[in-house]
Design a protein around this motif. Structure first.
Motif: not given
Length: 322
Positions: A287-294, A136-138, A26-33, A36-38
């Motif tokens: 909220t940005w902290e939630s992964e649901v909107h992602l 729409v997807d960061p 989850g932490a890596a997901l938020r960092t990537a959001a 953004p980058g591969l």
């Protein structure tokens, strides 16, 4: 037809889930959001684990497994919203040097869209004139490739232009339905692997909704005790399991009509499921902290890839008429 996973298939699924939990939590997901980058190191690690070479024969350096096992791996990737052109790189394994091992990032034009164009080492398909879109997807940068509209049959015949008998009037050449029920320009494996990613999102958001409904209290009771919330969660579960059965069956049969049906069900399970999950979470889900909107944003982007609702519906209709 047996839908029960074998011990080896369960071990593969658990292994991929463990790898992703360790390298993309989850932490890596938020960092990537946020940035953004591969992640090239993660991409190479996926290649070393055989993710991109699952269907490549062992004699060619691959894992030598089949489509059902690949679907399980992509379902796990969809659960964690793993970024990158996964489908295109997997399909390029054994065809593009370095793709199987993760040294080369391959993207492709799928349904008029190309993802991760700036990050890719190799682009399959004609991406000339591609323009960036505000995705729409960061986590998924997207470019649109302009399509050349097909000349309608009657106009072409009048002008003496050769016309393919398989193309209907006014159809876009990239997605035209042929007489045998196939959709030209649409790779059925790409459709199925996209459906598997959507299935992963549907399953994950169903879990998130149930977890929140059990812990979030309102009026002195968990919100899961209220009938409206129960119905939302039950609907998510039903759509997810129906899509799972269809995706797994299509992985076994590999029939284009089965894949089209699985894609339609998986897209619906992902998009409607994430919307319902967002409703269960209420304002917290935005909220940005939630992964649901992602998950919702990624489901929207995937639903625009090749084999989306229109193409799949046309393929099913052609199969029924045949």
């Amino acid at each position: 037809m047996r839908f029960r996973l074998t011990d080896d298939q369960r071990a593969l699924r658990d292994g991929v889930r463990g790898l992703l939990a360790r390298r993309f939590d989850g932490a890596a997901l938020r960092t990537a959001a946020d940035a953004p980058g591969l992640d090239r190191s993660l991409w190479r690690e996926l290649g070393a684990a055989g993710f991109f070479a699952l269907r490549l024969p062992e004699r060619d350096g691959g894992v030598g497994l089949g489509l059902p096992e690949t679907v399980l791996a992509f379902e796990e990737a969809g659960r964690v919203l793993l970024p990158g052109p996964l489908v295109a790189t997997h399909l390029a394994a054994g065809k593009v040097a370095g793709a199987a091992g993760g040294e080369t990032v391959v993207t492709a034009v799928l349904g008029g869209l190309v993802e991760w164009l700036a990050e890719a080492d190799v682009v399959q398909g004609d991406a000339e004139g591609a323009v960036p879109l505000r995705s729409v997807d960061p986590l998924t940068p997207v470019h649109r490739v302009p399509r050349v509209p097909r000349v309608p049959r009657r106009v072409a015949e009048t002008a003496g232009v050769p016309v393919s008998p398989a193309a209907p009037d006014g159809a876009d050449g990239a997605d035209a339905v042929t007489g045998d029920g196939a959709v030209t320009g649409v790779d059925p494996v790409a459709m199925l692997l996209t459906a598997a990613e959507q299935l992963g999102t549907a399953g994950r958001t169903c879990e998130l909704a149930v977890q929140h409904a059990r812990t979030r209290e309102q009026f002195g009771r968990p919100i899961g005790a209220f009938q409206a919330v129960k119905h939302l969660c039950a609907g998510m579960l039903v759509r997810t399991e129906v899509a799972r059965a269809a995706v797994y069956a299509a992985a076994v049969t590999a029939e284009p009509a089965d894949i089209a049906a699985a894609r339609l069900l998986a897209d619906e399970a992902a998009v409607r499921g994430t919307r319902d999950c967002l409703q269960v979470h209420g304002g917290m889900g935005f909220t940005w902290e939630s992964e649901v909107h992602l998950h919702l944003k990624r489901a929207w982007v995937r639903a625009r890839r090749c084999g989306a609702d229109t193409e799949s519906e046309e393929l099913l209709a052609a199969d029924l008429l045949a």
